[in-house]
Scaffold this motif. Structure first.
Motif, PDB file in Angstrom:
ATOM      1  N   THR A   1       0.849  -1.193   0.000  1.00 26.81           N
ATOM      2  CA  THR A   1       0.000   0.000   0.000  1.00 26.81           C
ATOM      3  C   THR A   1       0.885   1.244   0.000  1.00 26.81           C
ATOM      4  OG1 THR A   1      -1.685  -1.183   1.290  1.00 26.81           O
ATOM      5  CG2 THR A   1      -1.848   1.210   1.195  1.00 26.81           C
ATOM      6  N   TRP A   2       0.561   2.190  -0.865  1.00 25.41           N
ATOM      7  CA  TRP A   2       1.244   3.473  -0.905  1.00 25.41           C
ATOM      8  C   TRP A   2       0.275   4.522  -1.451  1.00 25.41           C
ATOM      9  CZ3 TRP A   2       1.841  -0.399  -4.385  1.00 25.41           C
ATOM     10  CH2 TRP A   2       1.630  -0.107  -5.711  1.00 25.41           C
ATOM     11  N   THR A   3       0.682   5.759  -1.398  1.00 26.21           N
ATOM     12  CA  THR A   3      -0.166   6.870  -1.855  1.00 26.21           C
ATOM     13  C   THR A   3       0.450   7.471  -3.115  1.00 26.21           C
ATOM     14  OG1 THR A   3      -0.885   7.358   0.392  1.00 26.21           O
ATOM     15  CG2 THR A   3      -1.176   9.100  -1.258  1.00 26.21           C
ATOM     16  N   ASP A   4      -0.361   7.475  -4.200  1.00 25.10           N
ATOM     17  CA  ASP A   4       0.068   8.051  -5.476  1.00 25.10           C
ATOM     18  C   ASP A   4      -0.510   9.463  -5.589  1.00 25.10           C
ATOM     19  OD1 ASP A   4       0.692   8.690  -8.101  1.00 25.10           O
ATOM     20  OD2 ASP A   4       0.476   6.596  -8.760  1.00 25.10           O
ATOM     21  N   TYR A   5       0.371  10.438  -5.581  1.00 23.98           N
ATOM     22  CA  TYR A   5      -0.053  11.849  -5.598  1.00 23.98           C
ATOM     23  C   TYR A   5      -0.813  12.193  -6.873  1.00 23.98           C
ATOM     24  CZ  TYR A   5       0.412  16.932  -5.790  1.00 23.98           C
ATOM     25  OH  TYR A   5       0.151  18.278  -5.924  1.00 23.98           O
ATOM     26  N   ASN A   6      -0.520  11.520  -7.959  1.00 26.47           N
ATOM     27  CA  ASN A   6      -1.134  11.845  -9.245  1.00 26.47           C
ATOM     28  C   ASN A   6      -2.474  11.148  -9.483  1.00 26.47           C
ATOM     29  OD1 ASN A   6       1.141  13.448  -9.999  1.00 26.47           O
ATOM     30  ND2 ASN A   6       2.236  11.543 -10.531  1.00 26.47           N
ATOM     31  N   LEU A   7      -2.885  10.296  -8.571  1.00 22.81           N
ATOM     32  CA  LEU A   7      -4.123   9.534  -8.779  1.00 22.81           C
ATOM     33  C   LEU A   7      -5.163   9.894  -7.719  1.00 22.81           C
ATOM     34  CD1 LEU A   7      -2.580   6.031  -9.636  1.00 22.81           C
ATOM     35  CD2 LEU A   7      -3.401   7.786 -11.224  1.00 22.81           C
TER      36      LEU A   7
END
Length: 519
Positions: A77-83
């Motif tokens: 799990t990670w956070t995609d700034y562009n999505l």
């Protein structure tokens, strides 16, 4: 009917709007999106990636190759700034599923993989949330190296480490963190050979010799314990029975002819079981497993029991006619000291006292009875030629006394008496002739008696020698009995001690094979 048509049209419109909103959302998200770009707002910022593991099943643990094969899936799990998007603008869509090849994913690999292809995970869809959070759960059949500690085999516990890390991103760009201190075990399927105790996890970073930067990794440690029921029934229990059969060889009498055969059969059986164990254990010279030590000790005990039985048979079948009698030192140590220590008595000492009394009386009667030669010749018990001579001399003395008495008789005899005397003298002359003939017969009898006496002496001496040899043989046989009993005690003690010290001291031998229903 009109209401039903209205509901159908309304649902169709909603579906069309949902598909329309999702298409618009995808167009917006991937219009300028580059999957090779690290999804962070600031290039100097490190992207946090949480890594978990769902453990499903232990497929195989190869002790010889020292590998662990298991099935499961990663949970990244990670956070995609562009999505990111606003659900209100796109029909309240909060999550979408897209192909993992269209977005950026961390190049997470199993560092200690033993598979031909390093990346064994399947490419599945990722789940995107409107907050930009990406959840990626690729399943796979993982094969990792697992150093097997064989000291306590087959009562061993193993710990296998799974090191997951990024292959190219260092700690400054991607920071890997473990999601939890333990792996997910809710979907675990039990294994028949290994018991899963626990799967723990932690994260660290390490600097390698190749690169100055630190590279993060997440470590999962799998703790497993071997189920011992299979080995107890199929290997240990038969080996225990065979090892105690080698002890029973000392209970067989030496005249049975099966002592050596039983011991050799036992030794070959133990060697066969040892070869089976050798085929299972890894080829390592760093340590020797307890099972190998136990089989080696049992083989040594069995081999020594063969040597001990050979010595017992040598003592038992000792031929005293061509070999020396029992030496004094052996008699003192074995027949007296060890026999007393083992509470053993000679067979002649264990007879009934009544039989001893009876034998004593019969011996007294034998001593008081006449000899064989005296009974045969009906003479006094002066055994031998000397006795015969004495008897004959006594007979001759009686005849001479009769002749002297006839010569020195009364001088005043009549003519008739004189003639009667002459007749008697004539008779005495003929009696003398008869006596000379009897004397010749007596000489021949003496010679025959001398030869018979020699034969009787030879037979008597032979019987005495046989009795002495038998007594000496009984000494050797009694020494063999003492050695047999001593070996029975010593080897029984050695077998029990080796079994207790080597096997029963293992910490997992008495643990149940299935302590809880989950793992």
């Amino acid at each position: 009917m009109t209401l039903l048509k209205f509901l159908v049209i309304f649902v169709f419109i909603l579906e069309c709007q949902a598909g329309h909103y999702q298409r618009l959302l995808l167009e917006k998200l991937f219009r300028d999106y580059d999957p090779t770009e690290r999804p962070v707002f600031d290039e100097n910022e490190s992207l946090n990636v949480s890594v978990g593991l769902a453990f499903q099943q232990i497929v195989d643990v190869d002790e010889k190759k020292q590998t662990l094969v298991f099935s499961g899936w990663l949970d990244m799990t990670w956070t995609d700034y562009n999505l990111r998007w606003n659900p209100v603008e796109f029909g309240n869509i909060t999550k979408i599923r897209i192909q993992s090849s269209k977005i950026w994913i961390p190049d997470l690999l199993l560092y200690n993989s033993a598979d031909d292809s390093f990346d064994v995970t399947s490419k599945v869809n990722a789940v995107l949330s409107y907050t930009g959070e990406v959840s990626y759960l690729p399943p796979g059949m993982f094969k990792s190296t697992c150093p097997i500690k064989i000291d306590d085999f087959p009562f061993d516990e193993q710990s296998c480490s799974l090191k997951f890390g990024s292959w190219t991103y260092d700690e400054a760009t991607v920071n890997l963190k473990n999601k939890s201190d333990r792996a997910q075990l809710d979907s675990y399927i039990k294994n028949g050979e290994w018991l899963l105790k626990d799967v723990t996890s932690y994260s660290e970073s390490l600097k390698y010799e190749c690169c100055p930067e630190k590279y993060p990794f997440v470590m999962f440690v799998i703790y497993i314990r071997r189920r011992t029921l299979y080995f107890l029934i199929n290997l240990i229990f038969p080996c225990l029975l065979i090892s105690f059969m080698s002890i029973l060889g000392f209970c067989l009498p030496p005249d049975s002819g099966e002592k050596i055969g039983l011991e050799i059969t036992t030794l070959l059986s133990i060697m066969m079981f040892s070869q089976i164990i050798t085929g299972i254990m890894p080829e390592s010279s760093l340590s020797v497993p307890k099972m190998g030590i136990y089989f080696a000790s049992v083989m040594i005990i069995s081999a020594l029991s063969i040597i001990a039985n050979v010595f017992v048979l040598i003592f038992h079948h000792r031929n005293v006619k061509i070999q020396q009698p029992l030496p004094y030192l052996i008699d003192l140590v074995i027949c007296q000291f060890l026999a007393k220590l083992l509470r053993m008595k000679r067979p002649d000492e264990e007879k009934d006292p009544k039989s001893k009394t009876y034998n004593g009386v019969s011996d007294m009667n034998d001593l008081s009875s006449k000899s064989l030669l005296a009974n045969v010749l009906d003479i006094n018990d002066d055994f031998g030629i000397g006795g015969a001579k004495k008897s004959i001399n006594r007979t001759l003395n009686r005849i001479n006394l009769k002749q002297q008495f006839s010569t020195n008789s009364n001088p005043y005899m009549t003519n008739n008496q004189v003639s009667l005397k002459r007749d008697n003298s004539n008779l005495s002359g003929s009696g003398a002739d008869i006596f000379h003939d009897n004397k010749a017969d007596i000489n021949s009898v003496r010679k025959n008696l001398s030869s018979i006496l020699k034969e009787i002496r030879l037979i008597t001496q032979k019987l005495k020698d046989d009795e002495e040899d038998e007594a000496k043989s009984l000494d050797w046989k009694f020494a063999a009995m003492v050695i047999d009993r001593l070996c029975l005690v010593v080897f029984s003690f050695a077998t029990v001690v080796s079994t207790v010290v080597i096997l029963l001291t293992s910490k997992n031998i008495f643990k149940p094979s299935d302590p809880h229903p989950i793992f």
